[in-house]
Design a protein around this motif. Structure first.
Motif, mmCIF file in Angstrom:
data_model
loop_
_atom_site.group_PDB
_atom_site.id
_atom_site.type_symbol
_atom_site.label_atom_id
_atom_site.label_comp_id
_atom_site.label_asym_id
_atom_site.label_seq_id
_atom_site.Cartn_x
_atom_site.Cartn_y
_atom_site.Cartn_z
ATOM 1 N N ASP A 97 -1.668 4.711 3.581
ATOM 2 C CA ASP A 97 -0.651 5.515 2.906
ATOM 3 C C ASP A 97 -1.353 6.796 2.463
ATOM 4 O OD1 ASP A 97 1.423 6.481 1.365
ATOM 5 O OD2 ASP A 97 1.559 4.721 0.061
ATOM 6 N N HIS A 156 -0.390 2.652 -6.245
ATOM 7 C CA HIS A 156 0.032 1.257 -6.105
ATOM 8 C C HIS A 156 -0.929 0.447 -5.254
ATOM 9 C CE1 HIS A 156 1.327 2.631 -2.102
ATOM 10 N NE2 HIS A 156 1.648 3.724 -2.746
ATOM 11 N N HIS A 164 4.042 -1.402 -1.242
ATOM 12 C CA HIS A 164 3.975 -1.140 -2.688
ATOM 13 C C HIS A 164 3.885 -2.458 -3.436
ATOM 14 C CE1 HIS A 164 5.628 2.914 -1.849
ATOM 15 N NE2 HIS A 164 4.935 3.222 -2.912
ATOM 16 N N ALA A 187 -3.542 2.624 -3.190
ATOM 17 C CA ALA A 187 -3.250 4.023 -2.869
ATOM 18 C C ALA A 187 -3.114 4.769 -4.188
ATOM 19 C CB ALA A 187 -1.966 4.139 -2.067
ATOM 20 N N GLU A 189 -1.980 8.454 -5.829
ATOM 21 C CA GLU A 189 -1.178 9.607 -5.410
ATOM 22 C C GLU A 189 -0.752 10.477 -6.580
ATOM 23 O OE1 GLU A 189 2.630 8.573 -3.563
ATOM 24 O OE2 GLU A 189 2.148 6.462 -3.847
ATOM 25 N N GLU A 277 -2.563 12.184 -1.580
ATOM 26 C CA GLU A 277 -2.707 10.715 -1.651
ATOM 27 C C GLU A 277 -3.724 10.216 -0.634
ATOM 28 O OE1 GLU A 277 0.865 8.522 -0.655
ATOM 29 O OE2 GLU A 277 0.078 6.691 -1.577
HETATM 30 CO CO CO Z 1 1.949 5.673 -1.702
#
Ligand code: CO
Length: 292
Positions: A97, A156, A164, A187, A189, A277
């Motif tokens: 991600d 997340h 997620h 991840a 972000e 991210e």
């Molecule tokens: Co993300």
């Protein structure tokens, strides 16, 4: 749990996501078609034999997340736009991600803020640190540059076929939070904004995911669900259904709580939001960033 085979899938997904995200970002020009760009990036992922973990999110200006092209989308990028690209690639369900922002105006300092916040956050990641401490590092980098972090969007955790999950990684300082452990896939972000620092929901919904498996009555809804089941719970876009009549079925499937629709999330009108991210695996003494 993490083993060598899983780690290889994460790394492979990450390498591909990084390459295609940056190729896609380079294709953004004022006057260029939004739909053509989204289609071409998504097709590139599939042509490499990988699959999307979620539809390519391309969110403009005050829109922070969850916009993507609709069928027949006539939008074009304009001079001054701040264009967020958020790309998810999965290999065997293991997700990369990653997001970046393209500036078609004079907003390089805004972009620097979310980029520096992400770098500062990654420098903190190791077993034993709390998500609250990571949020504090993000907030500090953004606020000292004169912008606001978006408080109600978070990083997340990731798992196989799960884009997620816990822990959430705040973009602001919070007390406590989750202690990171070796082997976690996460991840981070950060979003920096010239607006209020909170996003709300617009009425536009183009991205959905399946949240339960109940019997479906109408033929139209059954047709939609046949395509949706292949996603194994991962998000999809209305455009992917390739079905002009899917609209009503999607509304009724959301009402029955079989699907969930993700509204476009936006800060106040006229504001600008940037995002960066990366995905990483927590190691014994730090982390491996898979999407760099
Ligand atoms: Co993300």
């Amino acid at each position: 749990m993490m083993n060598d085979e899983i780690l290889e899938n994460y790394k492979e997904a990450g390498k591909l996501a990084s390459k295609i995200l940056h190729e896609g970002a380079q294709g953004v020009r004022a006057g260029g078609s939004y739909l053509e760009l989204v289609d071409s990036v998504e097709d590139r992922i599939r042509s490499e034999g990988a699959d999307l973990a979620f539809p390519l999110n391309v969110s403009l200006n005050e829109d922070a997340a969850h916009d993507t092209a609709s069928t027949g989308d006539e939008r074009v990028f304009a001079k001054g736009d701040v264009v967020k690209f958020d790309l998810g690639v999965q290999i065997e369900g293991y997700v990369a991600d990653t997001a970046t922002t393209v500036d078609l105006g004079n907003n390089s300092l805004l972009l620097d803020a979310s980029r520096a916040a992400l770098d500062a956050a990654i420098a903190c990641v190791r077993p034993g640190i709390t998500t609250g401490e990571i949020g504090a590092a993000i907030e500090h980098e953004i606020v000292t540059r004169g912008y606001r972090p978006v408080a109600n969007l978070t990083g997340h955790g990731l798992d196989q076929y799960v884009a997620h999950m816990d822990p959430t990684i705040p973009n602001i300082a919070i007390s406590g939070g989750t202690v990171l452990e070796e082997g976690m896939a996460i991840a981070i972000e950060p979003f920096a904004t010239t607006g209020s620092g909170r996003v709300g929901e617009k009425t536009r919904v183009e991205i959905y995911s399946q949240i339960s498996d109940k019997p479906v009555r109408t033929p139209a809804a059954r047709g939609v669900m046949e395509k949706v089941r292949e996603r194994r719970g991962l998000p999809f876009s209305r455009r992917w259904l390739n079905d002009k009549k899917a609209g009503l079925a999607l509304i009724s499937l959301c009402r029955s709580q079989i699907l969930y629709g993700y509204p476009v999330l936006s800060d106040i009108p006229g504001s600008l939001v940037s995002q960066h991210e990366h995905t990483m695996i927590v190691t014994e003494d730090g982390c491996i960033v898979t999407t760099r």
